[in-house]
Design a protein around this motif. Sequence first.
Motif: not given
Length: 319
Positions: A273-294
């Motif tokens: 499970l991952l948590v946090g925000v990453t960036r590539s150019g104008a593209l952003h990705a946010a990761a957050r766990p909810v229970g056993d789910y990503q």
Amino acid sequence: MAALLASAVAAASETTADDLVAKMVRAVDQLNYEGIFVFSQENRMETMHILHGRDEQGSRERLTALTGEPREVIKDDHSITCIRADSGSVCMEPRKTLMGMPGMSPLRGGTEGLRDNYRVNAGASYRIAGLSCREVAILPRDELRYGHRLCIHEDSGMLLKAQLQGHDGGVLEQFMFTHIEFPESVEEERFQPTLEGEGFTVQRLEKRDRPEREVLEPAPHWHLRDLPRGFDVTAVRKRAMDANPHPVQHMVLSDGMATVSVFISRAERPEDLLVGVTRSGALHAAARPVGDYQITVLGEVPAATVRLIAESVVHEESP
């Protein structure tokens, strides 16, 4: 009186912007064109050759890099073929082709649905690649989305320049034609690969329908609560994925211009499970766990937007 005149001028400008955008959306897919354009992102710049044709069989496009490692993308309505040097260079992303430009698909319904979240206006005329084009500004009303400046050839509707802008007006991504022609027809053989032989890797992806057993009923307990203003869910799917042992639920959100994807998948182990925000150019990705789910949220929107959307995902069992 002055206020009434200003209002009338603004209304006329908005109507002109609507007409230009509607013409552009048709032109990018329907016209035959061949040209060279420059794509820039942060400190990277690439020069590319593009060939696009449309006939009774559909749209076809070949994109060839003229700088950096040799690579090529050939795309039609049924498949995408990526050819690159074996040295490990990555191929161009399909979205960099005009058929897959960011923001093009949501605009197919016109600009009317944008006005709650964006200001849409036609501006001055410029010369790009030897042709006159009219600027259309699609600027956000808040900091949850990016702005777009387009320059559209009024005669053909062809998009000659596009900028994706941050909150400060700085350019995050840009493409601009330096040369373009509009042939009456394009011979089929011109869409064959130009990079062939030893030293090249060819990867072909067929855009065929998946077997019915891989298309699943979306889990009804996943919901999005308190979404950022202007964003609505436009599609919900659940599919088996080759790269994941568990089915993945996919929600698509849009504000009429920007598109954001939400992926929900069960993790194999807690440490996955991952948590946090990453960036590539104008593209952003946010990761957050909810229970056993990503939960993974991906889109060409500011970091705050993907974070808010990720935090809005909840799992609620039926009473």
